[in-house]
Design an enzyme around this catalytic site. Structure first.
Site, mmCIF file in Angstrom:
data_model
loop_
_atom_site.group_PDB
_atom_site.id
_atom_site.type_symbol
_atom_site.label_atom_id
_atom_site.label_comp_id
_atom_site.label_asym_id
_atom_site.label_seq_id
_atom_site.Cartn_x
_atom_site.Cartn_y
_atom_site.Cartn_z
ATOM 1 N N GLY A 15 0.839 -1.208 0.000
ATOM 2 C CA GLY A 15 0.000 0.000 0.000
ATOM 3 C C GLY A 15 0.867 1.249 0.000
ATOM 4 O O GLY A 15 0.506 2.288 0.569
ATOM 5 N N ALA A 16 2.028 1.160 -0.690
ATOM 6 C CA ALA A 16 3.059 2.208 -0.595
ATOM 7 C C ALA A 16 2.634 3.563 -1.158
ATOM 8 O O ALA A 16 3.241 4.580 -0.824
ATOM 9 C CB ALA A 16 4.331 1.728 -1.294
ATOM 10 N N GLY A 105 -1.195 -1.941 10.439
ATOM 11 C CA GLY A 105 -1.815 -0.712 10.944
ATOM 12 C C GLY A 105 -3.240 -0.550 10.466
ATOM 13 O O GLY A 105 -3.957 0.333 10.933
ATOM 14 N N THR A 107 -7.108 -0.541 9.918
ATOM 15 C CA THR A 107 -8.228 -0.625 10.868
ATOM 16 C C THR A 107 -9.513 -0.949 10.098
ATOM 17 O O THR A 107 -9.483 -1.110 8.879
ATOM 18 C CB THR A 107 -8.409 0.699 11.646
ATOM 19 O OG1 THR A 107 -8.753 1.727 10.715
ATOM 20 C CG2 THR A 107 -7.150 1.083 12.393
ATOM 21 N N HIS A 162 -11.763 12.667 12.763
ATOM 22 C CA HIS A 162 -10.781 12.378 11.719
ATOM 23 C C HIS A 162 -11.141 13.114 10.435
ATOM 24 O O HIS A 162 -12.281 13.563 10.264
ATOM 25 C CB HIS A 162 -10.713 10.880 11.417
ATOM 26 C CG HIS A 162 -9.905 10.107 12.420
ATOM 27 N ND1 HIS A 162 -10.455 9.635 13.591
ATOM 28 C CD2 HIS A 162 -8.602 9.732 12.427
ATOM 29 C CE1 HIS A 162 -9.512 9.000 14.272
ATOM 30 N NE2 HIS A 162 -8.376 9.041 13.596
ATOM 31 N N LYS A 166 -11.673 9.304 5.858
ATOM 32 C CA LYS A 166 -11.659 8.061 6.662
ATOM 33 C C LYS A 166 -12.914 7.233 6.384
ATOM 34 O O LYS A 166 -14.014 7.778 6.364
ATOM 35 C CB LYS A 166 -11.532 8.388 8.149
ATOM 36 C CG LYS A 166 -11.360 7.144 8.997
ATOM 37 C CD LYS A 166 -10.748 7.444 10.340
ATOM 38 C CE LYS A 166 -10.596 6.193 11.184
ATOM 39 N NZ LYS A 166 -9.623 5.253 10.601
HETATM 40 P P1 NAD Z 1 -5.256 5.173 1.900
HETATM 41 O O1 NAD Z 1 -6.556 4.825 1.256
HETATM 42 O O2 NAD Z 1 -4.616 6.469 1.580
HETATM 43 O O3 NAD Z 1 -4.164 4.021 1.610
HETATM 44 C C1 NAD Z 1 -4.445 2.639 1.513
HETATM 45 C C2 NAD Z 1 -3.677 2.114 0.315
HETATM 46 O O4 NAD Z 1 -3.751 0.692 0.269
HETATM 47 C C3 NAD Z 1 -4.239 2.650 -1.024
HETATM 48 O O5 NAD Z 1 -3.207 3.305 -1.752
HETATM 49 C C4 NAD Z 1 -4.724 1.385 -1.723
HETATM 50 O O6 NAD Z 1 -4.585 1.429 -3.144
HETATM 51 C C5 NAD Z 1 -3.787 0.340 -1.108
HETATM 52 N N1 NAD Z 1 -4.228 -1.037 -1.332
HETATM 53 C C6 NAD Z 1 -5.489 -1.535 -1.435
HETATM 54 N N2 NAD Z 1 -5.455 -2.851 -1.706
HETATM 55 C C7 NAD Z 1 -4.145 -3.204 -1.801
HETATM 56 C C8 NAD Z 1 -3.466 -4.427 -2.082
HETATM 57 N N3 NAD Z 1 -4.137 -5.572 -2.321
HETATM 58 N N4 NAD Z 1 -2.111 -4.432 -2.106
HETATM 59 C C9 NAD Z 1 -1.413 -3.284 -1.897
HETATM 60 N N5 NAD Z 1 -2.005 -2.079 -1.620
HETATM 61 C C10 NAD Z 1 -3.361 -2.056 -1.575
HETATM 62 O O7 NAD Z 1 -5.515 5.053 3.477
HETATM 63 P P2 NAD Z 1 -4.590 5.548 4.688
HETATM 64 O O8 NAD Z 1 -5.091 6.852 5.235
HETATM 65 O O9 NAD Z 1 -3.157 5.434 4.305
HETATM 66 O O10 NAD Z 1 -4.951 4.448 5.789
HETATM 67 C C11 NAD Z 1 -4.749 3.066 5.551
HETATM 68 C C12 NAD Z 1 -5.200 2.272 6.777
HETATM 69 O O11 NAD Z 1 -4.344 2.569 7.899
HETATM 70 C C13 NAD Z 1 -6.621 2.606 7.254
HETATM 71 O O12 NAD Z 1 -7.228 1.416 7.708
HETATM 72 C C14 NAD Z 1 -6.391 3.575 8.412
HETATM 73 O O13 NAD Z 1 -7.440 3.605 9.330
HETATM 74 C C15 NAD Z 1 -5.136 2.964 8.994
HETATM 75 N N6 NAD Z 1 -4.345 3.876 9.836
HETATM 76 C C16 NAD Z 1 -3.787 3.317 10.947
HETATM 77 C C17 NAD Z 1 -2.952 4.059 11.760
HETATM 78 C C18 NAD Z 1 -2.275 3.375 12.923
HETATM 79 O O14 NAD Z 1 -1.471 4.014 13.626
HETATM 80 N N7 NAD Z 1 -2.518 2.078 13.137
HETATM 81 C C19 NAD Z 1 -2.686 5.407 11.452
HETATM 82 C C20 NAD Z 1 -3.271 5.958 10.292
HETATM 83 C C21 NAD Z 1 -4.095 5.173 9.486
#
Ligand code: NAD
Length: 273
Positions: A15-16, A105, A107, A162, A166
């Protein structure tokens, strides 16, 4: 002369190109005992093939964004996953298969995703946290302790806000805070959580843990746990103003996880709380 070789942990980011993915690329590049070996995205992502350094706003790294997690799991010591629940469950299975180490990470996981993670953690190392900031993990401990001390007459309410993008609610962190409060009270969150209030709800049930969700703008993550009694109110709050704190915490977890035995770990294990 004694020469000591510092162990460098090879890290891959799935998910880079996501909001957190790009932060993670940057955080790995800034960590001296970690090296970025690759990153993936969902097939057909618009940035496929782009240099990971350019993606993170850094100098080119000579590593292109790929759609092949198998290859990444073979090459990396540790994979960091902030994606979507279905992808995370698949990555957990892949980690079990390859003996990889996974830092999760993501959720908004449903029961079947969580079960896939727990199954995988019998065979490999997984760190999972709804929030990788040190401050929120301190808050979890404070909330549990406060809930243990304050009588049930103090109503517990959890408020979170948020950014508008989200997709899950309440936030994973709000639910983790709810679980911490429930643990302090010796109850099961599923039995006392009140997540939706609308219309004539009747009076508040004593012992419930209420949740309220706000969404808007670019708020990175605000959480407040309120213990409301008659005559006084305690509020324990955390406000994140940069996603960097989550990325730095996840990279710290990745470096730590590289030398653990198979099992499912939390951020408090990483921090030694
Ligand atoms: P985002 O939508 O910007 O990023 C998610 C990415 O994952 C997207 O670029 C998407 O294309 C990619 N993805 C989807 N399917 C995939 C696959 N099969 N292989 C590779 N990549 C894939 O979302 P975000 O704001 O970066 O948040 C991502 C997650 O992290 C959410 O669930 C968010 O709630 C969580 N989060 C957790 C924390 C923590 O500290 N634990 C902090 C911030 C966000």
């Amino acid at each position: 002369m004694i020469v000591t070789h510092k162990h460098i942990v090879k890290i891959g980011i799935v998910g880079a190109a996501g909001r957190m993915g790009r932060m993670l690329l940057k955080a790995v590049a800034q960590t001296s005992d970690a090296e970025l070996v690759g990153g993936t995205e969902a097939a057909h992502h618009a940035d496929m093939g782009r240099d990971l350094g350019a993606l993170a706003g850094l100098e080119a790294l000579g590593v292109p964004l790929s759609s092949d997690p198998h290859d990444l799991f073979e090459r990396a010591d540790v994979i960091i996953d902030f994606t979507v629940p279905t992808a995370t469950a698949a990555h957990a299975a892949l980690a079990a298969q390859t003996g990889g180490v996974l830092v999760i990470g993501t959720t908004g996981l449903e029961v079947q995703h969580q079960e896939a993670i727990e199954r995988a953690a019998r065979h490999c190392v997984i760190v999972q946290a709804a929030n990788y900031s040190v401050g929120v993990n301190l808050l979890l401990g404070l909330v549990e302790q406060t809930a243990r001390i304050m009588p049930e007459a103090y109503d517990i309410e959890i408020l979170e806000m948020h950014h508008r993008h989200k997709v899950d609610a309440p936030s994973g962190t709000a639910l983790a805070l709810g679980r911490a409060a429930a643990k302090g009270r010796g109850v099961d969150l599923d039995e006392v959580a009140d997540k939706v209030r609308d219309g004539i709800t009747g009076a508040r049930k004593s012992g419930d843990i209420g949740f309220a969700t706000l969404r808007g703008g670019d708020v990175v993550g605000d959480h407040t746990v309120i213990f409301a009694g008659v005559g006084e109110r305690i509020e324990i709050a955390h406000k994140a103003s940069s996603r960097e704190i989550f990325a730095r915490g996840a990279v710290r977890a990745a470096v730590w996880a590289g030398s653990q035995k198979p099992g499912l770990y939390a951020m408090k294990d990483v921090l030694g709380f």
